[in-house]
Design an enzyme around this catalytic site. Structure first.
Site, PDB file in Angstrom:
ATOM      1  N   VAL A  95       0.685  -1.252  -0.384  1.00 44.86           N
ATOM      2  CA  VAL A  95      -0.569   0.202  -0.142  1.00 44.86           C
ATOM      3  C   VAL A  95       0.749   1.160   0.259  1.00 44.86           C
ATOM      4  O   VAL A  95       2.075   1.120   0.422  1.00 44.86           O
ATOM      5  CB  VAL A  95      -0.976  -0.073   1.139  1.00 44.86           C
ATOM      6  CG1 VAL A  95      -2.020  -1.225   1.023  1.00 44.86           C
ATOM      7  CG2 VAL A  95      -0.092  -0.381   2.760  1.00 44.86           C
ATOM      8  N   GLU A  96      -0.075   2.078  -0.563  1.00 42.71           N
ATOM      9  CA  GLU A  96       1.073   3.924  -0.568  1.00 42.71           C
ATOM     10  C   GLU A  96       2.102   4.034  -1.257  1.00 42.71           C
ATOM     11  O   GLU A  96       3.203   4.056  -0.615  1.00 42.71           O
ATOM     12  CB  GLU A  96       0.935   4.396   1.269  1.00 42.71           C
ATOM     13  CG  GLU A  96      -0.108   4.738   1.101  1.00 42.71           C
ATOM     14  CD  GLU A  96      -0.340   5.032   2.527  1.00 42.71           C
ATOM     15  OE1 GLU A  96       0.701   6.097   3.263  1.00 42.71           O
ATOM     16  OE2 GLU A  96      -0.902   5.493   3.806  1.00 42.71           O
ATOM     17  N   GLY A  97       2.525   3.073  -2.285  1.00 42.03           N
ATOM     18  CA  GLY A  97       3.212   3.118  -2.772  1.00 42.03           C
ATOM     19  C   GLY A  97       4.007   1.813  -3.256  1.00 42.03           C
ATOM     20  O   GLY A  97       4.911   1.388  -1.860  1.00 42.03           O
TER      21      GLY A  97
END
Length: 814
Positions: free
Chosen positions: A496-498
């Site tokens: 997640v988040e990159g």
């Protein structure tokens, strides 16, 4: 003498570059040096003439600009890589902090150590000791993951009542307004108990409506939403990721069209929104949906461009047509996460966060806020989990015996156990240091990518090591298992988040090369603005920068950094010198890579990955040294410091070697190798002896071990297997000398089992007293509880049949 004078001149030139003396002053020194040699009869005084002819154009700006800077400027504009709007906004957003020093080749260690160490306020400490402690006590992770697939209602109510979702919201709106540091401490403590609990609390305090509203919302939006979010009356989520666009957020297909429409019986200016999002945390239960979409204004009703770009809006989920409620099932760690959809839904234009004036500003808003959230939530969750796992695994390794010895004394166990301890120390140092910068007002986009990647990656590797050590104890699910859900859920933080592959191969150096470099970003701006004057000044500063780092790399490699400045003379002195050398190496490699590969470097991901790895390891090592200094330079902590820095030095040097082995221009690679490794490679991974010392720390109570697990929930409560293992470790250690004395009295090497039975027999023979017998009996109870695993009635493991959505039948053409 002539040869000596030439050597002395080369040394002088190198010293001028090494110490970064200005061009004008360097020119004067060289002219004076040449004149002095001429007067001494070592050189011809007439050498001043050609030297002056060379130096004068460099120091006369108009001549320098026309002869050198202007042609370079034209070439630079041609090779400058194309940059999308989202890339430009990502680079322009945020700030550069300590990573900028590391990138420039000459870190200011005094500046690092002068960054103030955060201190918890009385209110923050009370929150950790009170509500956070109670929330940990209320959480039964096995019940949450296996039975409820959610937090229990009473825990949800407790979190809302005590404003866990309002740590970032200002007090004027009813929030807690906690510092980044205490947010990290809260999440670390929660994640050591339950990943779902930490995620549920972390996400609203990261990138979401609360953060965006405080920075960009209108006063009306702030006054309406922030108090409701602080009370838990509203549950927020933020929807960015689409099936067609995960990491490439700039490609989201979700749309909004500015138009007039009917709203509550009146014609108003608004937007028609269509979206299809997935992987959205808290979406199934959200009451307010933060939505990212591409906004267009074909009729120019807002008076600007037709294609406005990514925009963020707040949509009440009660709005007709908003679809929420369905859930994803992420790796048996069922936090509230699911899809959301909407088709041609009309909402007022005032739903844009910040109002109509912020239309098209969504990506900048997201990147600026994401750097803060990414730097706190995910690193803290991973770090807290590993800290608790480190203590529990160390305790288990001492308690669990095979072949009549603790398994923690076996070298095969010491190796992964040392990695767990070392990573826990390094991760906590890294996760803490970035909060210092955030509290100083920085928004370190590059540093947040470094910390996100390395904390989640090391967290996953540490959990795998712990699973290898605990064996069946780690595999069998149940209330006594402290590890399995963390093992299952580790890929979530990686993704997640990159996603970590993207973060490492594109973001760390891809942004770092431009944002952290002292001149490149300004040179690009000068090229875009067609400003030759600004470019001229930057170009010659840049040339001096490259020359300095070339000389520093060669000299520090030749001397192994022995001549470089350090802030201390203790056992860590050499580490600062090694890092000075590696910083110069990174700066040189970065400049040469950009010069040789130009715009293609953007596509040479394995090269940028290795450069990013060097920058990352420099940060991790400096974070370890900063932590050691902040905590009082305890000598007992040195094994962890040695492990953390030696591991970083080895990995950084390995990354540079791999880069040079694979550099496409072999001539340049050879020259760089001579500059960077004039005497070869020198750094080694942590030794077996050091691993032994580090692994030993985790297996017995001591001050260093307590600092590894600082702030974690260690109360031996019913549903806290980590706390129960801590209690068992103390019990077993208390019983060990009694057991040894009995063995000595009986002349037998008795196994460390059936201690209650042994206590009764020894008491009957007068070998021990009643208190000692009680200690043995307590240790046996704790030992069995620690090594045993859960079992269940068969029907207890069954689940209800899952109701699948009905498939829509296709209508056949007649």
């Amino acid at each position: 003498m002539m040869i000596l004078s030439i050597i002395a001149t080369v040394v002088l030139l190198g010293a001028l570059f090494y110490h970064r003396v200005s061009l004008f002053l360097s020119s004067l020194i060289l002219l004076a040096w040449t004149a002095a040699l001429g007067v001494a009869g070592l050189w011809s005084i007439w050498l001043l003439v050609p030297l002056a002819i060379i130096l004068v154009p460099f120091n006369l700006t108009p001549m320098r600009k026309s002869m050198i800077s202007a042609p370079v400027f034209r070439g630079f504009r041609k090779v400058m890589p194309p940059m999308s709007r989202t890339e430009k906004e990502a680079i322009d957003a945020g700030t550069t902090w300590w990573e900028g020093d590391l990138f420039q080749g000459k870190p200011d260690w005094k500046k690092l150590h002068n960054y103030p160490q955060p201190q918890l306020t009385a209110e923050e400490q009370a929150f950790l000791d009170g509500p956070v402690e109670e929330a940990c006590r209320m959480a039964n992770d096995f019940q949450i993951t296996h039975e409820l697939a959610d937090l229990p209602p009473e825990l949800w109510a407790y979190l809302k009542e005590h404003r866990f979702f309002a740590m970032i919201i200002k007090k004027e709106y009813g929030g807690l307004e906690f510092s980044a540091y205490v947010q990290s401490r809260v999440l670390q403590k929660l994640s050591g108990v339950s990943g779902i609990l930490a995620i549920t609390v972390g996400v609203p305090n990261s990138l979401g409506p609360g953060e965006l509203l405080q920075h960009y919302g209108t006063e009306e939006q702030k006054n309406h939403y922030l108090p409701r979010l602080a009370r838990g009356q509203e549950i927020p989520c933020f929807a960015l990721t689409s099936p067609e666009a995960g990491s490439d957020a700039g490609a989201i297909p979700d749309t909004g069209v500015v138009c007039m429409g009917e709203w509550q019986g009146q014609q108003v200016l608004g937007m028609r929104l269509t979206w299809n999002k997935r992987y959205i945390t808290l979406a199934p239960i959200a009451t307010v949906l933060g939505l990212a979409f591409k906004l267009s204004d074909p009729d120019r009703l807002l008076g600007g461009e037709e294609e406005l770009g990514i925009t963020c809006a707040l949509i009440p989920t009660s709005t007709p047509g908003v679809e929420i409620g369905r859930r994803h099932f992420p790796l048996n760690v069922p936090f509230q996460n699911g899809p959301t959809r909407g088709n041609d839904i009309f909402v007022p234009i005032d739903y844009i966060i910040g109002g109509p004036k912020m239309a098209g500003q969504g990506w900048r808003m997201l990147v600026e806020c994401l750097s803060v959230g990414r730097g706190i939530t995910l690193p803290s969750n991973s770090t807290g989990g590993v800290k608790s796992v480190a203590l529990a695994t160390g305790a288990y390794a001492h308690i669990r015996r095979q072949f009549k010895i603790s398994i923690g004394k076996m070298e095969g166990i010491e190796e992964p156990l040392a990695r767990i301890a070392g990573n826990a120390y390094v991760m906590d140092a890294a996760a803490s240091l970035i909060t210092y910068g955030i509290m100083l007002g920085e928004k370190p986009a590059v540093l947040s990518a470094i910390v996100k990647y390395h904390c989640t990656h090391r967290g996953q590797q540490s959990i795998i090591d712990a699973m290898d050590i605990t064996g069946g104890k780690g595999i069998m699910l149940g209330e006594s298992n402290f590890l399995a859900r963390a093992y299952q859920g580790a890929p979530i933080a990686i993704t997640v988040e990159g996603a970590n592959i993207l973060t490492r191969s594109m973001m760390i150096f891809g942004q770092g090369a431009i944002r952290c470099h002292p001149y490149v970003l300004e040179e690009m701006a000068a090229a875009q603005n067609n400003d030759v004057n600004a470019f001229d000044k930057l170009l010659f500063k840049h040339i001096g920068h490259v020359g300095s780092n070339t000389v520093r790399s060669f000299w520090l490699g030749l001397t192994r950094g022995l001549t470089s400045h350090t802030p201390t003379g203790d056992a860590t002195k050499r580490y600062y010198q090694h890092l000075n050398r590696l910083s110069a190496n990174l700066a040189l490699l970065s400049d040469v890579s950009m010069a040789v590969l130009g715009g293609s470097l953007k596509r040479r991901e394995r090269i940028s990955t290795r450069l990013g790895d060097v920058l990352s390891q420099l940060y991790l090592a400096s974070a370890v040294l900063k932590r050691y200094d902040d905590e009082g330079r305890h000598e007992a902590d040195l094994p962890l410091v040695h492990w953390g820095v030696q591991d970083a030095l080895y990995r950084a040097e390995q990354a540079m070697d791999d880069l040079l082995q694979n550099f496409p221009n072999r001539v340049v690679a050879g020259l760089l190798t001579a500059m960077i490794f004039p005497t070869g490679r020198h750094y080694l991974a942590p030794s077996d002896k050091l691993d032994h010392a580090v692994a030993k720390i985790l297996q017995v109570p001591n001050a260093t071990r307590s600092r590894i697990g600082r702030g974690q929930y260690l109360t031996p409560a019913e549903h806290n297997p980590v706390g129960l293992l801590e209690e068992a470790l103390r019990d077993v250690i208390a019983a060990d000398p009694i057991h040894q004395r009995i063995c000595k009295e009986l002349g037998k090497n008795l196994p460390f089992t059936r201690l209650d039975e042994l206590a009764r027999n020894a008491l009957a023979k007068g070998l021990i007293d009643k208190d000692e017998a009680a200690i043995l009996a307590k240790a046996e109870e704790s030992r069995l509880r620690s090594i045993n695993v859960d079992d269940f009635e068969p029907e207890a493991l069954a689940t209800k049949p899952v109701k699948l959505p009905e498939k829509v039948r296709k209508v056949e053409a007649a």
